[in-house]
Structure formats: C-alpha cells, structure tokens
Design a protein around this motif. Structure first.
Motif: not given
Length: 143
Positions: A15-17, A32-35, A85-90, A125-133
């Motif tokens: 997901a991109v915010l 484009a840069f973010l992904v 805080g969740r340590g996801v790839t960002m 961000v990339h991570g488990p669905r529930n964490a990204v949500d």
C-alpha cells in the motif's frame, strides 16, 4: 486444476499512502519512487517476466495489487509512527525530495531530518494484510 478467473487472496498487502494536498504529477512521481524499492527488499513480491505472443520480453512486475490511499498530513504522521512500531518494510518520501535531483541528494535530504520532524508526503508499506490495514486506519482510497 486452477481457474484463472478465481480471485487470489494474498497474505500480504502493498500500500502507498499519499498526502491529500499533492498535485497530480506529484502523486504519480511519489508513488513510482516509493514502490521502486520494495522489490529490492522483498523479492517475493515480484512476479515472473512478461512476454507477448511475438516473444518480445518485458520486465516483471509486482505479483499482487498496489493499493493507493490518501490522507491528511496528520494521518500520514500517525501511519508512519504505526509502521515504524510494527516493523514493516517501508519507504518514505518527504517534501524535500521534490527539490533534489538524484538519489544521493535524496538520501542526504532524508538523513538530515529526525524521524519525528520529517515532512512526509508519501509512504509505501508491505506487510501482513491486517498490519497494513491497521497502519492505514483512517485513510481513504486515492481517487
């Protein structure tokens, strides 16, 4: 036997915010840069190369959808804090990067500002669905 029309449900989410006050060209550029960095850190998100019926080869792309959201500056800050805080790839994009012209200058611009003082205009961000949500709570789909 698998049916190609059966929807695939991925365990992870990309997901991109984007900050909701960006101009259209900025939204496209920031996205484009973010992904662009995700596949280097999370190679399993990249599918196989493409080829057309004539055998012309094309680069591989993400194997799952990229969802693009929008939110206020305050929501961007909150999402960034939750993602850290969740340590996801960002990946992050700050307003300073609009004025820099190359990768080294971009990295220097981010490095010059403490995390809590960054003027974020986008994050991926990339991570488990529930964490990204949970990270993107309050954001709406970009239109």
């Amino acid at each position: 036997m698998t049916d190609d029309s059966t929807p695939v449900r991925f365990d992870t989410k990309i997901a991109v915010l984007l900050r909701d006050d960006l101009q259209t060209w900025q939204c496209l550029n920031v996205t484009a840069f973010l992904v662009s960095g995700l596949g280097t850190r999370v190679p399993e998100v990249i599918g196989e190369p493409y080829a057309d019926a004539d055998g012309t080869e094309y680069l591989p792309m993400f194997r799952q959808p990229v969802l693009v959201f929008a939110g206020s500056k305050e929501l961007m800050t909150a999402a960034h804090t939750r993602a850290v805080g969740r340590g996801v790839t960002m990946a992050v994009f700050t307003s300073d990067l609009f004025a820099s012209g190359h990768d080294e200058a971009n990295r220097a611009a981010v490095r010059a500002v403490k995390r809590d003082a960054m003027d974020l205009v986008g994050l991926a961000v990339h991570g488990p669905r529930n964490a990204v949500d949970k990270i993107l709570k309050g954001a709406s789909m970009h239109s």
